[in-house]
Structures are given as structure tokens and as C-alpha cells.
Design a protein around this motif. Structure first.
Motif, PDB file in Angstrom:
ATOM      1  N   ARG A  81       0.830  -1.209   0.000  1.00 32.30           N
ATOM      2  CA  ARG A  81       0.000   0.000   0.000  1.00 32.30           C
ATOM      3  C   ARG A  81       0.862   1.257   0.000  1.00 32.30           C
ATOM      4  O   ARG A  81       1.825   1.367   0.750  1.00 32.30           O
ATOM      5  CB  ARG A  81      -0.928   0.011   1.210  1.00 32.30           C
ATOM      6  N   GLN A  82       0.503   2.204  -0.886  1.00 34.18           N
ATOM      7  CA  GLN A  82       1.237   3.457  -1.004  1.00 34.18           C
ATOM      8  C   GLN A  82       0.277   4.631  -0.829  1.00 34.18           C
ATOM      9  O   GLN A  82      -0.823   4.629  -1.404  1.00 34.18           O
ATOM     10  CB  GLN A  82       1.920   3.550  -2.375  1.00 34.18           C
ATOM     11  N   GLU A  83       0.697   5.611  -0.064  1.00 39.64           N
ATOM     12  CA  GLU A  83      -0.139   6.778   0.192  1.00 39.64           C
ATOM     13  C   GLU A  83       0.478   8.034  -0.405  1.00 39.64           C
ATOM     14  O   GLU A  83       1.692   8.138  -0.563  1.00 39.64           O
ATOM     15  CB  GLU A  83      -0.331   6.971   1.706  1.00 39.64           C
ATOM     16  N   ASN A  84      -0.398   8.973  -0.758  1.00 36.71           N
ATOM     17  CA  ASN A  84       0.014  10.307  -1.203  1.00 36.71           C
ATOM     18  C   ASN A  84       0.957  10.266  -2.411  1.00 36.71           C
ATOM     19  O   ASN A  84       2.039  10.858  -2.403  1.00 36.71           O
ATOM     20  CB  ASN A  84       0.684  11.067  -0.057  1.00 36.71           C
ATOM     21  N   GLU A 114      -3.922   1.061  -3.174  1.00 38.58           N
ATOM     22  CA  GLU A 114      -4.245  -0.006  -2.224  1.00 38.58           C
ATOM     23  C   GLU A 114      -3.585  -1.323  -2.650  1.00 38.58           C
ATOM     24  O   GLU A 114      -3.496  -1.623  -3.842  1.00 38.58           O
ATOM     25  CB  GLU A 114      -5.760  -0.202  -2.135  1.00 38.58           C
ATOM     26  N   GLU A 115      -3.145  -2.088  -1.680  1.00 40.33           N
ATOM     27  CA  GLU A 115      -2.506  -3.367  -1.971  1.00 40.33           C
ATOM     28  C   GLU A 115      -3.446  -4.275  -2.767  1.00 40.33           C
ATOM     29  O   GLU A 115      -4.614  -4.431  -2.434  1.00 40.33           O
ATOM     30  CB  GLU A 115      -2.108  -4.056  -0.668  1.00 40.33           C
ATOM     31  N   ASP A 158      -3.999   7.357  -3.402  1.00 40.12           N
ATOM     32  CA  ASP A 158      -3.487   6.241  -2.605  1.00 40.12           C
ATOM     33  C   ASP A 158      -3.605   4.970  -3.436  1.00 40.12           C
ATOM     34  O   ASP A 158      -4.603   4.768  -4.144  1.00 40.12           O
ATOM     35  CB  ASP A 158      -4.271   6.077  -1.305  1.00 40.12           C
TER      36      ASP A 158
END
Length: 252
Positions: A207-210, A228-229, A226
């Protein structure tokens, strides 16, 4: 139990010749463990232990990323060397297996599949080197020492020789017949750069944000998303290039 240890740039086998089991990545007979060690003079050595099945998975991920990325990615020479070492051991095991054993045919098919992936990965990298060689060499020349190289030592030699031969060919075929002021060619301008603005499909592994996304039109503003995985996206490559390098996303 057999073991493959990666140290520096070479896989060293510690398996005895008479006790190695017949191996197929992903099968229950795979008892080997791979040690990948990266040497760091400041912080000591870092060690990653992989089973052969995990090693082949790493190779397939590198292959898919290289196949779909518009630029030449970081060299995975340590993975390539360990896979080649593992294939040699598998070949030795097949020679010791009983003739007519059905499992031998299955194992050999798996070996051919691995060889195809390995060959395709290396061919893909060579094609990119031939296509973008001046930009790749320029990037390598200006690369900070702490950053990983996009070229293996063998690939670097190939790129240098390819550039030298290209320049020699241009001179012999055309440039020497032209006026003196036109007898030089800037390969950095003559050869197209990798198109980092091209779009790629990806699957998110972590998961990666911003994540900052550039607008499609001038009147639009940058926006943040964002990832999501497990989700899949179509996105501009240069936006997620660092995530490809870190392994957080997988190109598909």
C-alpha cells in the motif's frame, strides 16, 4: 541440506555432489536455501535468504518489470547468476535420475521454462541498451556512487563497444564525406530518449499513500492518490518509477 550462498557477484554451492535431490522450483523436493549477501563497507553485510522457488519468483518479477518499463532498470545480475547456478545443479540432478522416470520430463520442462524467462530478460535488456545506449552511458557516468547501477559490468562493456562501433560506422559511411563543420554528430541528440511519459499497467504489492500524479492537461492541477494493496492501475510510468525500483509495485 544443500545451500547456495551469494557473496559479491558469484553464487557458491555448498551441496555435495552425491546428495543433491531432484529439484523443481515450487515443488516439495526443493530443500535448498539461497543466501543473497550484499556487502556494505559501512554497515556490514546484509543477507537475504531465499528458497529456489522464491529466487525464480524474483527473476520473473524482474523480467516483467523490464519487459514493460520504457527505460533500462537496475541490473539484477546477482539474481541471474544464482538462477544459472541453480540450473546447473538441476541439470546434474537430472543426469543422476533414473531413465524413463516421468518426473524427469516434468523437471526438464520446468528448466526450459526458466531458461526462456532468463533469456527473454537478458534479450530485453540488450535491446534497450542498443536503443538508448548514449543516454544509458551518460546516466551511468553521472550516477552517484551510492545509487545502484543500471548496467552489469558485462552490459557496460557491451554498451561502450556498441557506441564506439556506431560512431566508427557513421564516420566511415557518411561523416567523412561531408564538410568539416558537419563531421561530428551528437548521439545524445540523435538517439531518442526513453519515453518516461508512457503509460503502464501495474499491480500494487504494498500500500502506497500520497502519490503525486501530474495532470493530463495544462488547465488541471496535480492531485494525490493512494494505491491499495492488490489494486491494479494504468498510470504514467515516471509517476511510479521509484515504486518499481523499490518493488512496491509490479508492472503487468
Amino acid at each position: 541440506m544443500g545451500e547456495l550462498t551469494f557473496s559479491g557477484r558469484r553464487c557458491v554451492s555448498e551441496r555435495s555432489a552425491g546428495t543433491a535431490p531432484l529439484e523443481v522450483p515450487g515443488s516439495e523436493t526443493m530443500t535448498d536455501v539461497l543466501d543473497l549477501q550484499g556487502q556494505d563497507s559501512d554497515e556490514g553485510s546484509e543477507e537475504v535468504v531465499l528458497t529456489p522457488a522464491e529466487l525464480i519468483e524474483r527473476l520473473e518479477q524482474a523480467w516483467m518489470n523490464e519487459k514493460f518499463a520504457p527505460e533500462l532498470l537496475e541490473s539484477k545480475s546477482e539474481i541471474v547468476e544464482c538462477v544459472m547456478e541453480q540450473l546447473e545443479h538441476m541439470e546434474e540432478n537430472l543426469r543422476r535420475a533414473k531413465k524413463g522416470d516421468l518426473k524427469v520430463s516434468i523437471h526438464r520442462m520446468e528448466m526450459e521454462r526458466i531458461r526462456y524467462v532468463l533469456s527473454s530478460y537478458l534479450r530485453c535488456r540488450l535491446m534497450k541498451i542498443e536503443k538508448f545506449f548514449p543516454h544509458i552511458l551518460e546516466k551511468e557516468k553521472t550516477r552517484p556512487e551510492e545509487e545502484p547501477s543500471s548496467l552489469s559490468p558485462e552490459e557496460f562493456v557491451f554498451a561502450k563497444e556498441y557506441m564506439d562501433h556506431t560512431e566508427t560506422h557513421f564516420k566511415n559511411v557518411a561523416l567523412k564525406h561531408m564538410p568539416p563543420n558537419l563531421q561530428k554528430v551528437d548521439l545524445l541528440k540523435a538517439v531518442p530518449r526513453p519515453d518516461l511519459d508512457s503509460y503502464v499497467f501495474l499491480r500494487v504489492k504494498e500500500r502506497q499513500e500520497n502519490i503525486l500524479v501530474e495532470p493530463e492537461a495544462d488547465e488541471q492541477r496535480d492531485y494525490v492518490i493512494d494505491l491499495e494493496e492488490g489494486s491494479q492501475h494504468l498510470i504514467r510510468y515516471k509517476t511510479i518509477a521509484p515504486l518499481v525500483a523499490s518493488g512496491a509495485v509490479q508492472l503487468i
